[in-house]
Enzyme design. Structure first.
Site, PDB file in Angstrom:
ATOM      1  N   SER A  22       0.815  -1.206   0.020  1.00 56.36           N
ATOM      2  CA  SER A  22       0.000  -0.104  -0.127  1.00 56.36           C
ATOM      3  C   SER A  22       0.914   1.133  -0.057  1.00 56.36           C
ATOM      4  CB  SER A  22      -0.807   0.037   0.954  1.00 56.36           C
ATOM      5  OG  SER A  22      -2.028   1.230   1.228  1.00 56.36           O
ATOM      6  N   ASN A  23       0.360   2.292   0.433  1.00 54.45           N
ATOM      7  CA  ASN A  23       1.211   3.693   0.627  1.00 54.45           C
ATOM      8  C   ASN A  23       0.627   4.524   1.673  1.00 54.45           C
ATOM      9  OD1 ASN A  23      -1.044   5.532  -0.738  1.00 54.45           O
ATOM     10  ND2 ASN A  23      -0.821   4.061  -2.307  1.00 54.45           N
ATOM     11  N   ALA A  24       1.389   5.520   1.955  1.00 51.71           N
ATOM     12  CA  ALA A  24       1.139   6.449   2.983  1.00 51.71           C
ATOM     13  C   ALA A  24      -0.143   7.214   2.848  1.00 51.71           C
ATOM     14  CB  ALA A  24       2.492   7.204   3.407  1.00 51.71           C
TER      15      ALA A  24
END
Ligand code: C5P
Length: 211
Positions: A22-24
């Site tokens: 995923s990502n932030a």
């Protein structure tokens, strides 16, 4: 009442039943857009990945997990929208073969094969009609050139270009770029102000288009 379809937050792509890529992204920009759209009396469909924040009361939430699910939800909702804004940080890649059971820790390297996900804005850009579309571009270099390339490849009317420190924070330094050549330096500003400026611009385009 005009309807806006907004994507927000990250997506998650499974490696196995308990792990994911995923990502932030926190989803704050998408939520600020939904709040601003509601304040203007628009109907809001908010298609969102896993969020750290509550979705605004009044917006219709459509929770999803993966990029594929986000695309499916957007395909279903797009025909009835007047505006579409892609504020989600969609995972650009997903594991080709997610494991069906949890991978054991055995000390050996885990080599992953990642395949590209579909570009949601570009896909729906082909069915845009009179709708007004906008997106975001996070660029580490050649901010404006790269953002304009994205605007064209995704058939967008507007794109907000910002640098990577925007992720997960309440403010960011942005430039609003239009397909008509407009360039508006928004400076370091709140996500709500970005939402105001972008929706002003999109409503202007809709009026010009007679949509
Ligand atoms: O190409 P890039 O990922 O940098 O483009 C960012 C813009 O495109 C954002 O508006 C994002 O929501 C949208 N996007 C999308 N589908 C993807 C990847 C990005 O709609 N698979």
């Amino acid at each position: 009442m005009p309807r806006v379809l907004i994507t927000a937050g990250p997506t998650r792509e499974s490696l196995d039943p308990v792990r994911f890529i995923s990502n932030a992204s926190s989803g704050q920009q998408g939520i600020a857009l939904a709040e601003e759209a509601l304040a203007r009396g628009l109907d809001v469909d908010l298609v969102h990945g896993p969020l750290e924040w509550k979705t605004p009361a009044g917006a219709t939430p459509h929770p999803v997990t993966t990029a594929e699910e986000m695309l499916a939800a957007c395909r279903r909702l797009h025909p009835s929208c007047d505006y579409m804004i892609g504020a989600a940080a969609v995972s650009d890649y997903r594991p080709r073969d997610p494991a069906r059971s949890k991978r054991k820790r055995d000390g050996a390297p885990w080599i992953l094969e990642l395949v590209p996900t579909e570009d949601i804005l570009a896909t729906l850009g082909k069915e845009k009609g009179k709708r007004v579309h906008a997106g975001f571009a996070l660029e580490t270099e050649n901010l404006v050139d790269n953002a304009m390339r994205k605007l064209r490849s995704k058939s967008l009317d507007w794109i907000v270009a910002n640098s990577p420190e925007a992720i997960g924070t309440a403010t960011s330094r942005c430039i609003l770029l239009g397909a008509d050549g407009t360039r508006l330096e928004l400076g370091v500003t709140s996500k709500r102000e970005v939402a105001r400026q972008l929706l002003d611009a999109m409503e202007r385009t809709a009026r010009l288009r007679g949509a």
